[in-house]
Design a protein around this motif. Structure first.
Motif, PDB file in Angstrom:
ATOM      1  N   THR A  17      17.413  24.493 -16.296  1.00 39.09           N
ATOM      2  CA  THR A  17      16.541  23.616 -15.501  1.00 39.09           C
ATOM      3  C   THR A  17      16.699  23.903 -14.008  1.00 39.09           C
ATOM      4  OG1 THR A  17      18.213  21.861 -15.364  1.00 39.09           O
ATOM      5  CG2 THR A  17      16.670  21.792 -17.236  1.00 39.09           C
ATOM      6  N   SER A  18      17.736  24.681 -13.636  1.00 39.82           N
ATOM      7  CA  SER A  18      17.921  25.017 -12.217  1.00 39.82           C
ATOM      8  C   SER A  18      16.959  26.132 -11.820  1.00 39.82           C
ATOM      9  CB  SER A  18      19.374  25.415 -11.941  1.00 39.82           C
ATOM     10  OG  SER A  18      19.698  26.613 -12.595  1.00 39.82           O
ATOM     11  N   VAL A  19      16.843  26.356 -10.539  1.00 42.31           N
ATOM     12  CA  VAL A  19      15.904  27.340 -10.005  1.00 42.31           C
ATOM     13  C   VAL A  19      16.376  28.765 -10.316  1.00 42.31           C
ATOM     14  CG1 VAL A  19      17.006  27.408  -7.731  1.00 42.31           C
ATOM     15  CG2 VAL A  19      14.600  27.992  -7.941  1.00 42.31           C
ATOM     16  N   LEU A  20      15.410  29.649 -10.602  1.00 41.67           N
ATOM     17  CA  LEU A  20      15.723  31.062 -10.802  1.00 41.67           C
ATOM     18  C   LEU A  20      15.760  31.744  -9.443  1.00 41.67           C
ATOM     19  CD1 LEU A  20      13.638  32.293 -13.877  1.00 41.67           C
ATOM     20  CD2 LEU A  20      16.093  32.463 -13.577  1.00 41.67           C
ATOM     21  N   LEU A  21      16.830  32.494  -9.185  1.00 40.64           N
ATOM     22  CA  LEU A  21      16.965  33.241  -7.939  1.00 40.64           C
ATOM     23  C   LEU A  21      17.083  34.721  -8.268  1.00 40.64           C
ATOM     24  CD1 LEU A  21      19.534  30.976  -6.059  1.00 40.64           C
ATOM     25  CD2 LEU A  21      17.054  31.065  -5.751  1.00 40.64           C
ATOM     26  N   THR A  22      16.716  35.561  -7.319  1.00 41.72           N
ATOM     27  CA  THR A  22      16.836  37.004  -7.490  1.00 41.72           C
ATOM     28  C   THR A  22      18.129  37.469  -6.839  1.00 41.72           C
ATOM     29  OG1 THR A  22      14.442  37.266  -7.462  1.00 41.72           O
ATOM     30  CG2 THR A  22      15.749  39.228  -7.024  1.00 41.72           C
ATOM     31  N   TYR A  23      18.895  38.255  -7.602  1.00 44.80           N
ATOM     32  CA  TYR A  23      20.160  38.800  -7.121  1.00 44.80           C
ATOM     33  C   TYR A  23      20.142  40.315  -7.303  1.00 44.80           C
ATOM     34  CZ  TYR A  23      22.002  34.022  -7.549  1.00 44.80           C
ATOM     35  OH  TYR A  23      22.222  32.680  -7.420  1.00 44.80           O
ATOM     36  N   GLY A  24      20.943  40.997  -6.498  1.00 46.66           N
ATOM     37  CA  GLY A  24      21.185  42.414  -6.716  1.00 46.66           C
ATOM     38  C   GLY A  24      22.379  42.557  -7.636  1.00 46.66           C
ATOM     39  N   THR A  25      22.314  43.512  -8.553  1.00 47.82           N
ATOM     40  CA  THR A  25      23.447  43.781  -9.430  1.00 47.82           C
ATOM     41  C   THR A  25      23.723  45.290  -9.418  1.00 47.82           C
ATOM     42  OG1 THR A  25      24.364  43.445 -11.650  1.00 47.82           O
ATOM     43  CG2 THR A  25      22.035  43.952 -11.543  1.00 47.82           C
ATOM     44  N   ALA A  26      24.982  45.647  -9.248  1.00 49.09           N
ATOM     45  CA  ALA A  26      25.364  47.055  -9.133  1.00 49.09           C
ATOM     46  C   ALA A  26      25.114  47.789 -10.444  1.00 49.09           C
ATOM     47  CB  ALA A  26      26.835  47.175  -8.737  1.00 49.09           C
ATOM     48  N   GLN A  27      24.640  49.014 -10.333  1.00 51.58           N
ATOM     49  CA  GLN A  27      24.429  49.905 -11.481  1.00 51.58           C
ATOM     50  C   GLN A  27      25.288  51.141 -11.251  1.00 51.58           C
ATOM     51  OE1 GLN A  27      22.564  49.233 -14.119  1.00 51.58           O
ATOM     52  NE2 GLN A  27      21.605  47.375 -13.346  1.00 51.58           N
ATOM     53  N   THR A  28      26.187  51.429 -12.164  1.00 50.84           N
ATOM     54  CA  THR A  28      27.040  52.602 -12.005  1.00 50.84           C
ATOM     55  C   THR A  28      26.260  53.873 -12.329  1.00 50.84           C
ATOM     56  OG1 THR A  28      27.859  52.454 -14.269  1.00 50.84           O
ATOM     57  CG2 THR A  28      29.158  51.355 -12.569  1.00 50.84           C
ATOM     58  N   VAL A  29      26.629  54.935 -11.679  1.00 51.46           N
ATOM     59  CA  VAL A  29      26.024  56.237 -11.934  1.00 51.46           C
ATOM     60  C   VAL A  29      26.579  56.791 -13.235  1.00 51.46           C
ATOM     61  CG1 VAL A  29      25.819  58.597 -11.072  1.00 51.46           C
ATOM     62  CG2 VAL A  29      25.705  56.673  -9.477  1.00 51.46           C
ATOM     63  N   LYS A  30      27.899  56.719 -13.387  1.00 49.51           N
ATOM     64  CA  LYS A  30      28.595  57.145 -14.597  1.00 49.51           C
ATOM     65  C   LYS A  30      30.033  56.704 -14.473  1.00 49.51           C
ATOM     66  CE  LYS A  30      30.526  61.236 -14.951  1.00 49.51           C
ATOM     67  NZ  LYS A  30      30.883  62.517 -15.314  1.00 49.51           N
ATOM     68  N   THR A  31      30.784  56.847 -15.540  1.00 48.64           N
ATOM     69  CA  THR A  31      32.214  56.569 -15.499  1.00 48.64           C
ATOM     70  C   THR A  31      32.937  57.874 -15.254  1.00 48.64           C
ATOM     71  OG1 THR A  31      31.994  54.709 -17.013  1.00 48.64           O
ATOM     72  CG2 THR A  31      34.184  55.685 -16.803  1.00 48.64           C
ATOM     73  N   MET A  32      33.737  57.892 -14.203  1.00 45.42           N
ATOM     74  CA  MET A  32      34.505  59.087 -13.866  1.00 45.42           C
ATOM     75  C   MET A  32      35.819  59.049 -14.638  1.00 45.42           C
ATOM     76  SD  MET A  32      35.716  60.355 -10.084  1.00 45.42           S
ATOM     77  CE  MET A  32      34.461  61.534  -9.656  1.00 45.42           C
ATOM     78  N   THR A  33      36.136  60.124 -15.323  1.00 50.10           N
ATOM     79  CA  THR A  33      37.374  60.210 -16.094  1.00 50.10           C
ATOM     80  C   THR A  33      38.554  60.510 -15.169  1.00 50.10           C
ATOM     81  OG1 THR A  33      37.182  62.578 -16.484  1.00 50.10           O
ATOM     82  CG2 THR A  33      36.098  61.099 -18.093  1.00 50.10           C
ATOM     83  N   LEU A  34      39.751  60.337 -15.696  1.00 50.05           N
ATOM     84  CA  LEU A  34      40.953  60.682 -14.940  1.00 50.05           C
ATOM     85  C   LEU A  34      40.928  62.164 -14.568  1.00 50.05           C
ATOM     86  CD1 LEU A  34      43.753  60.014 -13.809  1.00 50.05           C
ATOM     87  CD2 LEU A  34      44.680  60.453 -16.098  1.00 50.05           C
ATOM     88  N   TYR A  35      40.506  63.011 -15.498  1.00 52.61           N
ATOM     89  CA  TYR A  35      40.400  64.448 -15.245  1.00 52.61           C
ATOM     90  C   TYR A  35      39.466  64.709 -14.052  1.00 52.61           C
ATOM     91  CZ  TYR A  35      39.274  69.386 -16.037  1.00 52.61           C
ATOM     92  OH  TYR A  35      39.088  70.736 -15.875  1.00 52.61           O
ATOM     93  N   GLU A  36      38.293  64.095 -14.077  1.00 58.44           N
ATOM     94  CA  GLU A  36      37.312  64.296 -13.002  1.00 58.44           C
ATOM     95  C   GLU A  36      37.812  63.745 -11.668  1.00 58.44           C
ATOM     96  OE1 GLU A  36      33.175  64.035 -15.598  1.00 58.44           O
ATOM     97  OE2 GLU A  36      34.240  62.192 -15.060  1.00 58.44           O
ATOM     98  N   PHE A  37      38.484  62.585 -11.710  1.00 60.05           N
ATOM     99  CA  PHE A  37      39.005  61.986 -10.485  1.00 60.05           C
ATOM    100  C   PHE A  37      40.103  62.862  -9.893  1.00 60.05           C
ATOM    101  CE2 PHE A  37      41.505  58.557  -8.255  1.00 60.05           C
ATOM    102  CZ  PHE A  37      40.577  58.368  -7.239  1.00 60.05           C
ATOM    103  N   ALA A  38      40.990  63.365 -10.739  1.00 62.78           N
ATOM    104  CA  ALA A  38      42.057  64.249 -10.270  1.00 62.78           C
ATOM    105  C   ALA A  38      41.471  65.529  -9.680  1.00 62.78           C
ATOM    106  CB  ALA A  38      43.023  64.575 -11.414  1.00 62.78           C
ATOM    107  N   LYS A  39      40.446  66.067 -10.311  1.00 58.62           N
ATOM    108  CA  LYS A  39      39.775  67.268  -9.802  1.00 58.62           C
ATOM    109  C   LYS A  39      39.144  66.976  -8.436  1.00 58.62           C
ATOM    110  CE  LYS A  39      36.255  70.659 -10.977  1.00 58.62           C
ATOM    111  NZ  LYS A  39      35.098  70.966 -11.783  1.00 58.62           N
TER     112      LYS A  39
END
Length: 184
Positions: A17-39
């Protein structure tokens, strides 16, 4: 670049019953693995190779866990502080408190350091479709359609089920859409 989508949410969570508001929500590009982060770290002029960085990060995780279980609060400089908190059930009489029975979960708390307290000042933003909108667009492309309806489907009456057939479907993702078609 922070990808974000626009979503509609009730101002009071769960109160339709409360008002609907518009919000921004983050969208990830991808999940970076430990291997990729270390690289990635190794490619920033490090004298250590990817395997060395990965080994150090893995050891850091193991040691952080060990120190937290030993009762330490661990300060990692600009990364921040790590500590634990207990979640569980209370008892009426303190003499009856047994942590091995009452503690149901030990949570790891992260208190961000200066570089992580608020990233908004350094962020750039890019508006992207929600997951539901992307799915509707892909479905339309595969069907050879030149427009796609991204409006929110009406909620079915209680007990009627969602059914099947043509249209945008119920999909998954965020509560968004304006009712206008998206041009392909």
């Amino acid at each position: 670049m922070i990808n974000y989508s626009l979503v509609k949410r009730y101002a009071k969570v769960g109160d339709e019953t409360s008002v609907l508001l518009t919000y921004g929500t983050a969208q990830t590009v991808k999940t970076m693995t430990l291997y990729e982060f270390a690289k990635h770290i190794a490619e920033h002029g490090s004298v250590y190779g990817r395997s060395d960085v990965q080994a150090i990060l893995t050891m850091a995780v193991d040691c952080l866990r060990e120190m937290l279980l030993s009762g330490y609060k661990v300060n990692l400089g600009d990364l921040g502080d790590f500590s634990v908190s207990l979640r569980g059930k209370g008892v009426a009489d303190a003499n009856n408190y047994n942590p091995s029975v009452q503690v149901k979960k030990i949570r790891v708390n992260w208190s961000p350091g200066n570089l992580f307290r608020n990233l908004a000042d350094d962020a750039e933003y890019c508006l992207v479709p929600t997951l539901r909108e992307r799915a509707a667009l892909l479905k339309a492309v595969k069907a050879g359609q030149t427009t796609v309806d991204i409006s929110i489907p009406a909620k079915p009456a209680a007990g009627s089920g969602t059914g099947s057939g043509s249209g945008s479907g119920t999909g998954t993702g965020d509560n968004t859409g304006s009712g206008d078609g998206m041009q392909i």
